[in-house]
Design an enzyme around this catalytic site. Structure first.
Site, PDB file in Angstrom:
ATOM      1  N   HIS A  70      23.213  33.320  13.388  1.00 59.23           N
ATOM      2  CA  HIS A  70      24.081  34.379  13.913  1.00 59.23           C
ATOM      3  C   HIS A  70      25.203  34.725  12.934  1.00 59.23           C
ATOM      4  O   HIS A  70      26.377  34.724  13.300  1.00 59.23           O
ATOM      5  CB  HIS A  70      24.693  33.942  15.251  1.00 59.23           C
ATOM      6  CG  HIS A  70      23.698  33.632  16.313  1.00 59.23           C
ATOM      7  ND1 HIS A  70      23.946  32.715  17.326  1.00 59.23           N
ATOM      8  CD2 HIS A  70      22.448  34.104  16.535  1.00 59.23           C
ATOM      9  CE1 HIS A  70      22.882  32.655  18.119  1.00 59.23           C
ATOM     10  NE2 HIS A  70      21.971  33.483  17.655  1.00 59.23           N
ATOM     11  N   PRO A  71      24.897  35.066  11.675  1.00 59.18           N
ATOM     12  CA  PRO A  71      25.977  35.375  10.733  1.00 59.18           C
ATOM     13  C   PRO A  71      26.634  36.714  11.048  1.00 59.18           C
ATOM     14  O   PRO A  71      25.956  37.695  11.355  1.00 59.18           O
ATOM     15  CB  PRO A  71      25.247  35.425   9.383  1.00 59.18           C
ATOM     16  CG  PRO A  71      23.859  35.860   9.728  1.00 59.18           C
ATOM     17  CD  PRO A  71      23.560  35.213  11.060  1.00 59.18           C
TER      18      PRO A  71
END
Length: 528
Positions: free
Chosen positions: A454-455
Site C-alpha cells: 500500500h505505498p
C-alpha cells in the site's frame, strides 16, 4: 504529433476512473497510456489466483533498498504492470480507511478532502451488493460484494474475536471501523472486478478515448513551465503526443515521482547531479513514502472428521500473499474512541517462517499497523526511464511500531486459543510456540516483516514547502499538470488503499472538469 485534450499516464485504479469520467463528454479527447499489456491473462479474473499474480509478467517486481531496521533485507514491492494496475493483481479487499483519516487530510491544509467531502465519491463508484444507504451507493461501476460463502474457519475467526471482547462489525466501511467481520471484495459474478473491468471495458467503443498499452512514458514535455505533452516509448520507437488542456499523471506512488524527476521536477540539486535540466525545484517529489507493514501468525490444521466442515475450502498452497476473508480493526490500548491502530487479515493459507518446513493445510492472520510512523522515499537510480526507482521504506524505524506489532501477535495468540479454534488448531508455525519473550518477538518481526502493498504519499497534497500538489491536485510551479493517484495522500489511510485511490480518481476528475468549466466561462466572457 498527435493531439488530445487530456493525456492520462497510467491505467491503474485512478487512471481508469479519470479516463472514464473525462470521456463522458463526447467532445473531449483522451489518450490513456499504460506501460503494461492488456488484462487478457485468464488468471487475472480468477480470485483464487491472486497470490500468483505478483512476480509474474503483470508486475513491475520492484524491490526496496536494504532496509536498515529489517536486518538489511530488501523488501519485495509488487505493482501492477497491466491495464487496471495493481487492482488487477491485488487481493480485492474493499476498504475505505477510517473517517478520521480524511478529516486529518483537511486539517493539514487540504479543504474539500474531509470525510463528508469524499464520501459522495466513494458512493459514486460503488455498486454495493447489499443495497444503498447513507454510506453506500448502487449506481456506480465498481461491484462490491460479499464473499459467497466465507469458509467456516473465517466465521470462527469472527466468533473468536467477539469471544475475547471485540465487537462484531458487519460493515468496515459504514458508521464505524472498529470490530471483527468478513471483508467485502471487488468481485462481480465470481470474477475480479478491477478498475479496468469496471471503468474501461464498458467504454472501449467511445471514439474520443484512445488506449495505448505497452507505452512507457519517458518524460513530460514543457515550454518553460507550461506542460505541452508527453514522450513515450512504444514498440521500440519514441513517440510524442501533444495536450490541449492537461496531462494527468496516475502512475502510482513509485512511478509518478519517478516520471516527475525524469522530467525535471524535483529536488534541483539531485536532478543537476544526474544532468537532468531543472524545470521546477520541488524538493518534496519522492519524499513522504508511507506503507503498511505486515507480520504473520500462522497455524497448521489438525485434520479429523469433526474438523472437515471447518476446514472445507482451505487452500493447501503455501504463499506470502493469500486471499484474506475475515478481518479485525482494533486499538491496542482498547480505546474505542481512538482510531484503530491495528488491522488483521485472516485467510485460508499457511504462511511460514523462514527455515521451517511443513506439510498440510493451515490458516494465517497477518498483523498490520494502520498508521505506521515510518517515512521513506523514492529517488532516481539514473536518468534512464527503463531503470527502476530507488525505494527506501524504513519499516520499523519507530520502536512504538514494533511494540504495537508485538501486542498484535499476543492478541492473535489469545484469539486462536479460544474454543472456536479447538477443533482444528494445530501447531503454531509462525512465529512458533517457542518465540515468547518481547525480545524474541521483536527479532521475529524484524526478520519477517513485509509490505502490505500500500505505498502512498510521494507526491503529497498540501500547502507546505514539501507538498508536491495543491488541494486541486495541480503540480506546484507548472501549469496544465496534475497528479491523480495514491501518491497524493498526505498520510496513509487506515486500511487497504485501492478503494481510496479510486475515490481520488473520482474527485480528481471532478476537479479537472471544474477547472474546464471555469476556463470556458472566462473564454466566453472575454469573447463577449
Amino acid at each position: 504529433m498527435t493531439q488530445y485534450d487530456y493525456i492520462v499516464i497510467g491505467a491503474g485504479s485512478a487512471g481508469c476512473v479519470v479516463a472514464n469520467r473525462m470521456t463522458e463528454d463526447s467532445k473531449t479527447t483522451v489518450l490513456l497510456l499504460e506501460a503494461g499489456n492488456p488484462d487478457t491473462k485468464p488468471e487475472i479474473q480468477i480470485p483464487l489466483e491472486s497470490p500468483n499474480l505478483p512476480r509474474s509478467e503483470l508486475d513491475w517486481k520492484y524491490f526496496s533498498q536494504p532496509e536498515p531496521y529489517l536486518n538489511n533485507r530488501k523488501i519485495f514491492c509488487p505493482r501492477g504492470k497491466v491495464l487496471g494496475g495493481s487492482s488487477s493483481i491485488n487481493s480485492m479487499i474493499y476498504i475505505r480507511g477510517n473517517h478520521h483519516d480524511y478529516d486529518h487530510w483537511q486539517s493539514l491544509g487540504n479543504p474539500g478532502w474531509s470525510y463528508q467531502d469524499v464520501l459522495p465519491y466513494f458512493k459514486k463508484s460503488e455498486n454495493q451488493q447489499r443495497g444503498a444507504d447513507a454510506y453506500h451507493g448502487v449506481d456506480g461501476e465498481l461491484s462490491v460484494t460479499d464473499i459467497q460463502p466465507p469458509i467456516v474457519a473465517s466465521q470462527r475467526f469472527v466468533e473468536a474475536a467477539v469471544a475475547i471482547g471485540y465487537n462484531h462489525n458487519p460493515d468496515f466501511n459504514g458508521i464505524q471501523q472498529e470490530g471483527a467481520g468478513i471483508y467485502q471484495l471487488t468481485v462481480k459474478d465470481g470474477k475480479r472486478h478491477s478498475a479496468a473491468a469496471a471503468f474501461l471495458m464498458p467504454i472501449l467503443k467511445r471514439p474520443n478515448l484512445t488506449i495505448t498499452t505497452g507505452a512507457l512514458v519517458t518524460r513530460l514535455l514543457f515550454e518553460g513551465t507550461r506542460t505541452i505533452g508527453v514522450e513515450y516509448m512504444h514498440e521500440g520507437r519514441l513517440h510524442q503526443a501533444r495536450v490541449n488542456k492537461e496531462v494527468i499523471l496516475s502512475a502510482g506512488a513509485f512511478d509518478s515521482p519517478k516520471l516527475l524527476m525524469l522530467s525535471g521536477i524535483g529536488d534541483a540539486e539531485q536532478l543537476q547531479a544526474m544532468a537532468i535540466p531543472v524545470v521546477v525545484d520541488l524538493p518534496g517529489v519522492g519524499q513522504n513514502l508511507q506503507d503498511h507493514s505486515l507480520v504473520p501468525v500462522a497455524h497448521q490444521i489438525i485434520t479429523n472428521p469433526v474438523a472437515d466442515e471447518v476446514i472445507a475450502g482451505l487452500d493447501p498452497a503455501i504463499s506470502s500473499n493469500g486471499n484474506a476473508e475475515a478481518g479485525l480493526f482494533l486499538h491496542t490500548e482498547g480505546n474505542l474512541d481512538a482510531t484503530p491502530d491495528l488491522q488483521f487479515f485472516f485467510g485460508p493459507i499457511l504462511w511460514i517462517s523462514p527455515g521451517k518446513t511443513l506439510s498440510g493445510l493451515g490458516f494465517t492472520v497477518t498483523v498490520s499497523l494502520t498508521h505506521p510512523q515510518n517515512i521513506g522515499s523514492v529517488s532516481l537510480l539514473s536518468p534512464d526511464p527503463k531503470d527502476p526507482p530507488i525505494i527506501r521504506i524504513n519499516f520499523l524505524q519507530s520502536q512504538s511500531d514494533v511494540q504495537k506489532l508485538v501486542a498484535g501477535i499476543k492478541i492473535m495468540r489469545k484469539l486462536f486459543h479460544t474454543s472456536a479454534f479447538d477443533q482444528f488448531r494445530g501447531e503454531e508455525i509462525s512465529p512458533g510456540a517457542e518465540v515468547i519473550s518481547d525480545e524474541s518477538l521483536e527479532a521475529y518481526i524484524r526478520e519477517f516483516c513485509v509490505t502490505g502493498y500500500h505505498p502512498v504519499g510521494t507526491c503529497k497534497m498540501g500547502t507546505d514547502p514539501m507538498a508536491v500538489v495543491d488541494p486541486e491536485l495541480r503540480v506546484r510551479g507548472v501549469t496544465r499538470l496534475r497528479v491523480v493517484d495514491a501518491s497524493i495522500m498526505p498520510t496513509l489511510v487506515g486500511g487497504n488503499t485501492n478503494a481510496p485511490t479510486i475515490m481520488i480518481g473520482e474527485k480528481g476528475a471532478d476537479l479537472i472538469k471544474a477547472a474546464l468549466s471555469v476556463s470556458s466561462q472566462v473564454a466566453s466572457a472575454m469573447a463577449n
